[in-house]
Design a protein around this motif. Structure first.
Motif, mmCIF file in Angstrom:
data_model
loop_
_atom_site.group_PDB
_atom_site.id
_atom_site.type_symbol
_atom_site.label_atom_id
_atom_site.label_comp_id
_atom_site.label_asym_id
_atom_site.label_seq_id
_atom_site.Cartn_x
_atom_site.Cartn_y
_atom_site.Cartn_z
ATOM 1 N N UNK A 101 -4.749 6.691 -1.364
ATOM 2 C CA UNK A 101 -4.112 5.438 -0.949
ATOM 3 C C UNK A 101 -4.408 4.377 -1.996
ATOM 4 N N UNK A 102 -3.324 3.769 -2.509
ATOM 5 C CA UNK A 102 -3.479 2.759 -3.558
ATOM 6 C C UNK A 102 -2.703 1.506 -3.151
ATOM 7 N N UNK A 103 -2.889 0.462 -3.926
ATOM 8 C CA UNK A 103 -2.176 -0.795 -3.695
ATOM 9 C C UNK A 103 -1.599 -1.279 -5.012
ATOM 10 N N UNK A 104 -0.301 -1.551 -5.008
ATOM 11 C CA UNK A 104 0.362 -2.051 -6.209
ATOM 12 C C UNK A 104 0.174 -3.562 -6.296
ATOM 13 N N UNK A 105 -0.474 -3.992 -7.374
ATOM 14 C CA UNK A 105 -0.689 -5.423 -7.575
ATOM 15 C C UNK A 105 0.387 -6.060 -8.443
ATOM 16 N N UNK A 106 1.080 -5.253 -9.242
ATOM 17 C CA UNK A 106 2.164 -5.759 -10.082
ATOM 18 C C UNK A 106 3.107 -4.614 -10.422
ATOM 19 N N UNK A 107 4.284 -4.955 -10.924
ATOM 20 C CA UNK A 107 5.309 -3.957 -11.241
ATOM 21 C C UNK A 107 4.918 -3.074 -12.421
ATOM 22 N N UNK A 108 4.037 -3.566 -13.292
ATOM 23 C CA UNK A 108 3.645 -2.775 -14.459
ATOM 24 C C UNK A 108 2.901 -1.512 -14.061
ATOM 25 N N UNK A 109 2.293 -1.518 -12.886
ATOM 26 C CA UNK A 109 1.554 -0.338 -12.451
ATOM 27 C C UNK A 109 2.485 0.833 -12.152
ATOM 28 N N UNK A 110 3.764 0.561 -11.889
ATOM 29 C CA UNK A 110 4.720 1.651 -11.708
ATOM 30 C C UNK A 110 4.900 2.430 -13.005
ATOM 31 N N UNK A 111 4.850 1.726 -14.146
ATOM 32 C CA UNK A 111 4.951 2.399 -15.447
ATOM 33 C C UNK A 111 3.728 3.269 -15.672
ATOM 34 N N UNK A 112 2.549 2.758 -15.335
ATOM 35 C CA UNK A 112 1.327 3.550 -15.467
ATOM 36 C C UNK A 112 1.359 4.764 -14.549
ATOM 37 N N UNK A 113 1.987 4.585 -13.388
ATOM 38 C CA UNK A 113 2.107 5.689 -12.432
ATOM 39 C C UNK A 113 2.953 6.822 -13.032
ATOM 40 N N UNK A 114 3.978 6.457 -13.787
ATOM 41 C CA UNK A 114 4.818 7.475 -14.430
ATOM 42 C C UNK A 114 4.021 8.291 -15.445
ATOM 43 N N UNK A 174 -7.732 12.141 -11.298
ATOM 44 C CA UNK A 174 -8.586 11.199 -10.578
ATOM 45 C C UNK A 174 -8.999 10.039 -11.482
ATOM 46 N N UNK A 175 -9.396 10.380 -12.693
ATOM 47 C CA UNK A 175 -9.821 9.340 -13.626
ATOM 48 C C UNK A 175 -8.682 8.376 -13.935
ATOM 49 N N UNK A 176 -7.464 8.898 -14.073
ATOM 50 C CA UNK A 176 -6.317 8.042 -14.351
ATOM 51 C C UNK A 176 -6.010 7.134 -13.165
ATOM 52 N N UNK A 177 -6.092 7.674 -11.963
ATOM 53 C CA UNK A 177 -5.820 6.866 -10.776
ATOM 54 C C UNK A 177 -6.836 5.732 -10.630
ATOM 55 N N UNK A 178 -8.122 6.048 -10.824
ATOM 56 C CA UNK A 178 -9.149 5.025 -10.677
ATOM 57 C C UNK A 178 -9.084 3.976 -11.784
ATOM 58 N N UNK A 179 -8.541 4.338 -12.934
ATOM 59 C CA UNK A 179 -8.419 3.366 -14.023
ATOM 60 C C UNK A 179 -7.225 2.441 -13.833
ATOM 61 N N UNK A 180 -6.221 2.890 -13.047
ATOM 62 C CA UNK A 180 -5.011 2.089 -12.858
ATOM 63 C C UNK A 180 -5.088 1.239 -11.603
ATOM 64 N N UNK A 181 -5.559 1.820 -10.507
ATOM 65 C CA UNK A 181 -5.455 1.164 -9.209
ATOM 66 C C UNK A 181 -6.817 0.780 -8.657
ATOM 67 N N UNK A 182 -6.863 -0.384 -8.059
ATOM 68 C CA UNK A 182 -8.014 -0.861 -7.306
ATOM 69 C C UNK A 182 -7.492 -1.594 -6.066
ATOM 70 N N UNK A 183 -7.840 -1.155 -4.834
ATOM 71 C CA UNK A 183 -8.689 -0.008 -4.516
ATOM 72 C C UNK A 183 -7.915 1.305 -4.572
ATOM 73 N N UNK A 184 -8.665 2.394 -4.601
ATOM 74 C CA UNK A 184 -8.085 3.730 -4.629
ATOM 75 C C UNK A 184 -8.948 4.621 -3.737
ATOM 76 N N UNK A 193 0.834 -1.188 0.000
ATOM 77 C CA UNK A 193 0.000 0.000 0.000
ATOM 78 C C UNK A 193 0.879 1.252 0.000
ATOM 79 N N UNK A 194 0.507 2.200 -0.848
ATOM 80 C CA UNK A 194 1.256 3.440 -0.994
ATOM 81 C C UNK A 194 0.294 4.622 -0.960
ATOM 82 N N UNK A 195 0.872 5.787 -0.729
ATOM 83 C CA UNK A 195 0.139 7.042 -0.844
ATOM 84 C C UNK A 195 0.652 7.772 -2.080
#
Length: 221
Positions: free
Chosen positions: A186-199, A159-169, A143-145
């Motif tokens: 507050x989000x939760x990383x389920x896989x490493x690919x989400x770090x790329x989406x975060x960028x 907001x739309x980008x965050x909700x499309x990438x992370x569940x839960x948010x 879990x990250x902030x």
């Protein structure tokens, strides 16, 4: 009465031979290394301190030396209590787990210095095995902030980008001023690919900065 007190203070003293002292120090050194290795393996924070780890081993050796000096002398024990009472330790211990390692190192020194080898060896091995087992049995909290600051117009896109990438948010904080808006989710990383989406959130027009902060203080940004 005076003779009884004198025998109580001085008659119970036991002389530690050089070989006994060396044996105690060697055992304390070996067990202190076990403590250092266990601390390094089980450490899960951000700012690992090799100096603190080395201090744990030194604490075991120093405590062993003190126990060798005291032996079974009540007079020396009372004198040591008086000497240590004037020393103030002001080092802040941020992680409660570090306190347990300090007590562990002191216990090793007390056991080795008093020649209770079986107790201190079995106890050290048991504690080390338990610490390592529990450190690997519990999964790391992912879990990250996510902290995003940008213009008031771009926040809805963020907001739309965050909700499309992370569940839960989950929204944790929001600051709105005339010049900018800052949101904390507050989000939760389920896989490493989400770090790329975060960028990719940084590329949204109007976003000033994006930080990802773990619960232990680690920052990605």
């Amino acid at each position: 009465m005076k003779e009884l007190l004198y025998n109580l203070l001085h008659g119970s003293s036991t002389i530690v031979t050089p070989m006994d002292a060396l044996q105690n120090m060697v055992i304390a050194l070996i067990l202190g290394v076990v403590v250092c290795i266990t601390y390094r393996i089980t450490y899960s924070g951000v700012a690992y301190s090799s100096k603190f780890n080395t201090a744990l081993m030194m604490l075991s050796l120093i405590t062993t030396m003190v126990m060798n000096i005291l032996g079974t002398s009540l007079a020396l024990s009372l004198g040591m209590v008086g000497a240590l009472s004037i020393v103030r330790f002001r080092t802040a211990i941020k992680d409660p787990r570090d306190t347990t390692y300090i007590f562990w190192a002191i216990s090793i020194g007390m056991g080795a210095g008093s020649s209770n080898y079986y107790i201190v060896i079995i106890g050290t091995l048991f504690i080390a095995a338990t610490s390592i087992a529990f450190s690997f049995s519990f999964k790391k909290d992912n879990k990250y902030l996510v902290i995003v600051r940008g213009t008031n117009e771009c926040i809805e896109a963020v907001r739309a980008a965050l909700f499309s990438i992370y569940r839960p948010c989950k929204l944790r904080a929001e600051t709105v001023t005339d010049d900018y808006t800052e949101i904390v989710y507050q989000i939760k990383l389920n896989n490493k690919d989400q770090l790329i989406d975060y960028e990719n959130i940084k590329n949204i027009e109007g976003v000033s900065f994006v930080n990802m902060v773990a619960r232990d203080g680690e920052t990605l940004g």
